[in-house]
Motif scaffolding. Sequence first.
Motif, PDB file in Angstrom:
ATOM      1  N   VAL A 107      -4.502   3.852   5.585  1.00 15.83           N
ATOM      2  CA  VAL A 107      -4.667   2.457   6.094  1.00 15.83           C
ATOM      3  C   VAL A 107      -3.984   1.732   5.160  1.00 15.83           C
ATOM      4  O   VAL A 107      -4.465   1.693   3.985  1.00 15.83           O
ATOM      5  N   PRO A 108      -2.962   0.828   5.651  1.00 21.34           N
ATOM      6  CA  PRO A 108      -2.244  -0.007   4.495  1.00 21.34           C
ATOM      7  C   PRO A 108      -3.300  -0.899   4.176  1.00 21.34           C
ATOM      8  O   PRO A 108      -4.117  -1.466   4.783  1.00 21.34           O
ATOM      9  N   SER A 109      -3.005  -1.544   2.770  1.00 18.02           N
ATOM     10  CA  SER A 109      -3.928  -2.561   2.360  1.00 18.02           C
ATOM     11  C   SER A 109      -3.409  -4.043   2.814  1.00 18.02           C
ATOM     12  O   SER A 109      -2.467  -4.084   3.293  1.00 18.02           O
ATOM     13  N   ALA A 110      -4.445  -4.822   2.931  1.00 15.66           N
ATOM     14  CA  ALA A 110      -4.276  -6.032   3.458  1.00 15.66           C
ATOM     15  C   ALA A 110      -3.693  -6.983   2.318  1.00 15.66           C
ATOM     16  O   ALA A 110      -3.797  -6.710   1.030  1.00 15.66           O
ATOM     17  N   THR A 111      -3.106  -8.020   2.895  1.00 14.75           N
ATOM     18  CA  THR A 111      -2.614  -8.942   1.836  1.00 14.75           C
ATOM     19  C   THR A 111      -3.652  -9.849   1.079  1.00 14.75           C
ATOM     20  O   THR A 111      -4.765  -9.959   1.699  1.00 14.75           O
ATOM     21  N   LEU A 131       1.770  -9.238  -1.538  1.00 19.71           N
ATOM     22  CA  LEU A 131       1.443  -7.997  -0.992  1.00 19.71           C
ATOM     23  C   LEU A 131       0.784  -7.043  -2.134  1.00 19.71           C
ATOM     24  O   LEU A 131       1.015  -6.988  -3.284  1.00 19.71           O
ATOM     25  N   VAL A 132      -0.194  -6.454  -1.335  1.00 18.86           N
ATOM     26  CA  VAL A 132      -1.329  -5.384  -2.239  1.00 18.86           C
ATOM     27  C   VAL A 132      -0.917  -4.085  -2.097  1.00 18.86           C
ATOM     28  O   VAL A 132      -1.080  -3.798  -0.957  1.00 18.86           O
ATOM     29  N   TRP A 133      -0.179  -3.738  -2.857  1.00 17.13           N
ATOM     30  CA  TRP A 133       0.231  -2.022  -2.776  1.00 17.13           C
ATOM     31  C   TRP A 133      -0.880  -1.035  -3.291  1.00 17.13           C
ATOM     32  O   TRP A 133      -1.256  -1.446  -4.472  1.00 17.13           O
ATOM     33  N   THR A 134      -1.034  -0.128  -2.378  1.00 12.30           N
ATOM     34  CA  THR A 134      -1.889   1.034  -3.028  1.00 12.30           C
ATOM     35  C   THR A 134      -1.436   2.263  -2.892  1.00 12.30           C
ATOM     36  O   THR A 134      -0.698   2.537  -1.879  1.00 12.30           O
ATOM     37  N   GLU A 135      -1.851   3.106  -3.703  1.00 12.88           N
ATOM     38  CA  GLU A 135      -1.360   4.568  -3.424  1.00 12.88           C
ATOM     39  C   GLU A 135      -1.698   5.196  -2.050  1.00 12.88           C
ATOM     40  O   GLU A 135      -2.859   4.984  -1.566  1.00 12.88           O
ATOM     41  N   CYS A 136      -0.948   5.874  -1.324  1.00 12.52           N
ATOM     42  CA  CYS A 136      -1.150   6.432  -0.160  1.00 12.52           C
ATOM     43  C   CYS A 136      -0.631   7.846   0.022  1.00 12.52           C
ATOM     44  O   CYS A 136      -0.296   8.223   1.242  1.00 12.52           O
ATOM     45  N   GLY A 137      -0.477   8.490  -1.060  1.00 10.72           N
ATOM     46  CA  GLY A 137      -0.329  10.101  -0.776  1.00 10.72           C
ATOM     47  C   GLY A 137       1.151  10.152  -1.208  1.00 10.72           C
ATOM     48  O   GLY A 137       2.085   9.273  -0.947  1.00 10.72           O
ATOM     49  N   LYS A 138       1.756  11.217  -1.854  1.00 14.30           N
ATOM     50  CA  LYS A 138       2.987  11.910  -1.678  1.00 14.30           C
ATOM     51  C   LYS A 138       3.802  10.843  -2.871  1.00 14.30           C
ATOM     52  O   LYS A 138       5.138  10.700  -2.579  1.00 14.30           O
ATOM     53  N   GLU A 185       3.400   4.144  -1.878  1.00 14.41           N
ATOM     54  CA  GLU A 185       2.400   2.875  -1.797  1.00 14.41           C
ATOM     55  C   GLU A 185       2.470   2.206  -0.131  1.00 14.41           C
ATOM     56  O   GLU A 185       3.625   2.156   0.064  1.00 14.41           O
ATOM     57  N   CYS A 186       1.380   1.773   0.057  1.00 14.27           N
ATOM     58  CA  CYS A 186       1.528   0.970   1.170  1.00 14.27           C
ATOM     59  C   CYS A 186       0.808  -0.396   1.143  1.00 14.27           C
ATOM     60  O   CYS A 186       0.149  -0.553   0.207  1.00 14.27           O
ATOM     61  N   ALA A 187       1.340  -1.130   1.911  1.00 19.13           N
ATOM     62  CA  ALA A 187       0.621  -2.301   1.906  1.00 19.13           C
ATOM     63  C   ALA A 187       0.785  -3.019   3.418  1.00 19.13           C
ATOM     64  O   ALA A 187       1.419  -2.338   4.284  1.00 19.13           O
ATOM     65  N   THR A 188       0.300  -4.261   3.877  1.00 16.53           N
ATOM     66  CA  THR A 188       0.388  -4.873   4.842  1.00 16.53           C
ATOM     67  C   THR A 188       0.441  -6.074   4.696  1.00 16.53           C
ATOM     68  O   THR A 188       0.008  -7.023   3.916  1.00 16.53           O
TER      69      THR A 188
END
Length: 509
Positions: free
Chosen positions: A29-33, A49-56, A59-62
Amino acid sequence: MNRRLSALAVIGSLALVLSGCTFISPAPVPSATQGPTPTDKAGFYGQTLVWTECGKGLECATAKAPIDWDAPAGGAIDLALVKHPASGTAQGSLLVNPGGPGGSGWDFVQGSGDAVAGAPVVENFDVVGWDPRGVGQSTPVTCFTDPKDTDKTLYGTYSSPYDTQGWIDELTVEEQSFADACKKNTGDLLGNVDTVSNARDMDMLRAALGDKKLNYLGYSYGTYFGTVYAELFPENVGRLVLDGAVDPLQSDFESLKFQMAGFDSAFRAYLQSCLDGKGCPFTGTVDDAALQVRTILDGIDALGLVNGDGRVLDSATLATGILGNLYSESYWPDMTTMFAGLADGDPALSFTSADSYNSRNDDGSYQSNSYEVYVAATCVDGDFASDPATTLDRIAEIDVAAPILGKYATYDDFAVLDIACSAWPYPRADLPTAFDAEGAAPILVIGTTNDPATPYASSVSLAKQLSSGVLISYKGEGHTIYNQGVACIDDVVDAYFVKGTVPAADPMC
């Protein structure tokens, strides 16, 4: 227009390079702003944008975007992003889109890993994929909620034969039901999945990513995103590469007719290769083989070939399977095996190819909502609803332009769009009428000479329309070509992205 194949084609081409790589995987699930949802243009542009690790290593964000950029206080949607951080020192971000309408840039980057672009590009840029408005993990377009209803739309047969008014009447009822479901389950976003709205999202994402200029890699229909962006925001154009270009000045019908002729041309190349090899199910000259295929398509409806899951193969689904195998020369052996199976009365491989086209899983579920977005975006971007000619008359025109495959490919594509868009509950969006992008930095436009989906002439035309367009030609087969192992193309594109180097002339790779 069979644009929705484009994203699958790009990802499929990468799969040839990335042996064993899976492109559809459980999505984090991407992170929220941070902070409250913006209510004005400045607020959307200024979001964090708030970036979080999401594997491999990704980084993911929304991000948030307004449903309607002309009324930004009227509600917001989510845009899902995934970033492959630069392996070296980042010059900035590179936004990528694999095509569509309906292609997932999120899946493209998440599944491609280090091969999302050339090694020099991955070293120097944070490569960012996003799901455009309405797509996938972003706030989605939703139509039918039961995959069996989607099956009926994509694979269902009719009481009346194709090319008859009775079939048109049945299809009209089906497409009205589809449009009603889209409006009920999606709401006002359905009328705002147009390319201008996406281009505005791209400029907002540029700002949120901290880039003064937009660097962008777009394939197939993704080139239209880039073209419209350049026209709306020429001063913000950084380094844009448009591979397998759409000609923005062609009407939807003329573009589709032109595309069907491109598929026929690519199919003739396949037939020649088949006849020159061993185990080809066709005989004689290419013209002889084309007539044999036409006979198969003409007769397939009457055979009633039943797949293992109970679906019945008709000429529309078979045409879909054929077109899917024309997107890369590497798929041609699969096509030969598919035809050999049909000769034995086995439709399984025809459904396998069509299912890949439609993002349908073996269990009957669907990997994405690409079909829904394809229809919705085409209806709000395109001019099908204002076309005065009848659907049957247009099919006859396509049959003349593409006398092998064209007519059969229209049954589940052009005919659906022509009728669905006439019933669409939202009007056509306001789009630019010229595409010179005056003042933009140099833009590379890549065209493949026997591209079936976006014929080469479209890239030639777009490069001429853009005031700073630079044509890069590849002599060969298949849809799109960058980052598929052709050094002449890859070296030019990588040098352009990393160093800003613009070729003095078309290298004619």
